[in-house]
Design an enzyme around this catalytic site. Structure first.
Site, PDB file in Angstrom:
ATOM      1  N   LYS A 141     -21.740 -62.911  -0.267  1.00  0.00           N
ATOM      2  CA  LYS A 141     -20.382 -63.002   0.284  1.00  0.00           C
ATOM      3  C   LYS A 141     -19.847 -61.610   0.630  1.00  0.00           C
ATOM      4  O   LYS A 141     -20.069 -60.665  -0.121  1.00  0.00           O
ATOM      5  CB  LYS A 141     -19.439 -63.686  -0.713  1.00  0.00           C
ATOM      6  CG  LYS A 141     -18.019 -63.815  -0.173  1.00  0.00           C
ATOM      7  CD  LYS A 141     -17.153 -64.700  -1.006  1.00  0.00           C
ATOM      8  CE  LYS A 141     -16.494 -64.022  -2.166  1.00  0.00           C
ATOM      9  NZ  LYS A 141     -15.683 -62.827  -1.822  1.00  0.00           N
ATOM     10  N   ASP A 199     -21.253 -61.697  -4.665  1.00  0.00           N
ATOM     11  CA  ASP A 199     -20.334 -60.860  -3.880  1.00  0.00           C
ATOM     12  C   ASP A 199     -20.932 -59.496  -3.591  1.00  0.00           C
ATOM     13  O   ASP A 199     -21.470 -58.850  -4.494  1.00  0.00           O
ATOM     14  CB  ASP A 199     -19.065 -60.608  -4.713  1.00  0.00           C
ATOM     15  CG  ASP A 199     -17.800 -60.999  -4.000  1.00  0.00           C
ATOM     16  OD1 ASP A 199     -17.846 -61.254  -2.791  1.00  0.00           O
ATOM     17  OD2 ASP A 199     -16.764 -61.052  -4.682  1.00  0.00           O
ATOM     18  N   GLU A 208      -8.669 -67.195   1.285  1.00  0.00           N
ATOM     19  CA  GLU A 208      -7.881 -66.867   0.091  1.00  0.00           C
ATOM     20  C   GLU A 208      -6.425 -66.616   0.451  1.00  0.00           C
ATOM     21  O   GLU A 208      -6.117 -65.821   1.333  1.00  0.00           O
ATOM     22  CB  GLU A 208      -8.466 -65.643  -0.630  1.00  0.00           C
ATOM     23  CG  GLU A 208      -7.652 -65.300  -1.876  1.00  0.00           C
ATOM     24  CD  GLU A 208      -8.308 -64.319  -2.832  1.00  0.00           C
ATOM     25  OE1 GLU A 208      -9.461 -63.896  -2.597  1.00  0.00           O
ATOM     26  OE2 GLU A 208      -7.644 -63.992  -3.836  1.00  0.00           O
ATOM     27  N   ASP A 240     -17.036 -60.345  -7.435  1.00  0.00           N
ATOM     28  CA  ASP A 240     -16.757 -58.981  -7.895  1.00  0.00           C
ATOM     29  C   ASP A 240     -15.517 -58.967  -8.790  1.00  0.00           C
ATOM     30  O   ASP A 240     -15.162 -57.932  -9.360  1.00  0.00           O
ATOM     31  CB  ASP A 240     -16.627 -58.009  -6.713  1.00  0.00           C
ATOM     32  CG  ASP A 240     -15.413 -58.295  -5.856  1.00  0.00           C
ATOM     33  OD1 ASP A 240     -14.795 -59.361  -6.020  1.00  0.00           O
ATOM     34  OD2 ASP A 240     -15.071 -57.440  -5.016  1.00  0.00           O
ATOM     35  N   SER A 241     -14.888 -60.126  -8.956  1.00  0.00           N
ATOM     36  CA  SER A 241     -13.803 -60.258  -9.939  1.00  0.00           C
ATOM     37  C   SER A 241     -14.354 -60.051 -11.349  1.00  0.00           C
ATOM     38  O   SER A 241     -13.585 -59.966 -12.303  1.00  0.00           O
ATOM     39  CB  SER A 241     -13.130 -61.631  -9.814  1.00  0.00           C
ATOM     40  OG  SER A 241     -14.084 -62.659  -9.799  1.00  0.00           O
ATOM     41  N   GLU A 259     -16.273 -59.507   2.048  1.00  0.00           N
ATOM     42  CA  GLU A 259     -14.839 -59.568   2.336  1.00  0.00           C
ATOM     43  C   GLU A 259     -14.546 -58.893   3.664  1.00  0.00           C
ATOM     44  O   GLU A 259     -15.189 -57.895   4.009  1.00  0.00           O
ATOM     45  CB  GLU A 259     -14.044 -58.849   1.231  1.00  0.00           C
ATOM     46  CG  GLU A 259     -13.976 -59.638  -0.036  1.00  0.00           C
ATOM     47  CD  GLU A 259     -13.001 -59.047  -1.051  1.00  0.00           C
ATOM     48  OE1 GLU A 259     -12.163 -58.201  -0.678  1.00  0.00           O
ATOM     49  OE2 GLU A 259     -13.093 -59.450  -2.219  1.00  0.00           O
TER      50      GLU A 259
HETATM   51  O1  KIV Z   1     -14.583 -62.298  -6.696  1.00  0.00           O
HETATM   52  C1  KIV Z   1     -13.929 -63.351  -6.669  1.00  0.00           C
HETATM   53  O2  KIV Z   1     -13.559 -63.939  -7.697  1.00  0.00           O
HETATM   54  C2  KIV Z   1     -13.576 -63.909  -5.366  1.00  0.00           C
HETATM   55  C3  KIV Z   1     -12.795 -65.182  -5.361  1.00  0.00           C
HETATM   56  C4  KIV Z   1     -11.351 -64.861  -5.337  1.00  0.00           C
HETATM   57  C5  KIV Z   1     -13.176 -66.071  -4.263  1.00  0.00           C
HETATM   58  O3  KIV Z   1     -13.926 -63.357  -4.371  1.00  0.00           O
END
Ligand code: KIV
Length: 276
Positions: free
Chosen positions: A111, A83, A178, A44-45, A113
């Site tokens: 994934k 994500d 992280e 999600d970055s 969080e």
């Molecule tokens: O979205 C992302 O880039 C992440 C990484 C920091 C693992 O979750």
């Protein structure tokens, strides 16, 4: 050869580092896959790195599905992880529905969080046969982009170790660590059966993940990352050169243009004259 969870577990067993990069687009996915990366990760970055959002919390399911589909078209061998964006796993039902959308668009795993509070969601996903990667320590969706190091006190270290164990017991298949102290990341890596993937979590994780923009030099440098290219500088130079070449008639050249055969051109010119 398609890389699956069994392949990644084997790497942990053999103590061979697992390689992971974030990826948001088709051409980069093709290159990462061809280079042999183990996990291509649509993070999600994408929000802050590609879409110009101020925060990960602005990223939607529609954004993630759009980028997942682009990346999927470029991936043949790598494990494709995506994500869950902010609040898309607000409750079990929503998490399962959204995870299924990702799988039907080609993801191998999803994934999430969060810490121990994510146990019921991980359990529900596991019951549906959905492979999950959990993400503890610094969580950009929860803590924002200013990343403090986690696992520096006894209480916080204990909470991380317990969260990792509970999430693994709930059925998580992978875990991202992280911004966690190296010592606590090592303890987690040694105490859970599932592969640990570190970012700013030291040398003793089973694998490492970096944001592709940081690797290419597209963003401000971070202590935990390494720039392998100076994209910003190289791209800026290329843009300046292009502007200069167009302004000076250096681009396009004959090699860049297409021609009509001279007899056909003569016909066009004759016709034009007759029309005037
Ligand atoms: O979205 C992302 O880039 C992440 C990484 C920091 C693992 O979750």
């Amino acid at each position: 050869m398609k890389k699956d969870i069994a392949y990644l577990y084997d790497k942990k067993q053999q103590q061979q580092p697992i390689t992971v990069l974030t990826c948001y687009d088709y051409p980069t996915a093709c290159l990462q896959d061809e280079a042999g990366i183990d996990i291509v990760f649509v993070g999600d970055s994408v929000g802050t790195n590609i879409l110009g959002y101020k925060s990960e919390t602005e990223v939607t399911m529609a954004d993630m599905l759009h980028h997942l589909r682009a990346v999927r078209r470029g991936v043949t061998d790598a494990y494709l992880l995506v994500d869950m964006p902010y609040a898309a796993d607000r409750d079990v039902e929503q998490a399962v529905t959204n995870a299924k959308l990702f799988l039907s668009d080609g993801a191998d795993g999803v994934k999430l969080e969060g810490g121990i509070e994510k146990v019921p969601i991980v359990k529900a996903l596991a019951e549906q046969g959905i492979e999950t990667c959990v993400h503890i320590g610094h969580n950009p969706q929860i803590h924002g982009s200013k990343a403090a190091t986690h696992g520096k006190t006894f209480t916080k270290a204990k909470r991380l170790i317990e969260a990792a164990a509970a999430l693994a017991d709930a059925g998580a298949k992978l875990i991202v660590l992280e911004k966690i102290t190296e010592e606590i990341s090592q303890i987690i890596t040694e105490t859970v059966d599932i592969p640990t993937i570190g970012i700013g979590a030291g040398r003793y994780c089973d694998g490492q993940v970096l944001v592709i923009n940081d690797v290419l030099g597209m963003a401000r440098p971070f202590k935990h990352a390494r720039r392998y290219q100076d994209y910003d500088h190289l791209t800026f130079e290329a843009i300046l050169q292009y502007i200069n070449d167009v302004e000076n008639g250096e681009f396009p050249r004959d090699e860049n243009v297409a021609h009509i055969a001279s007899d056909k051109l003569a016909r066009v010119q004759k016709w034009l004259k007759s029309e005037r």
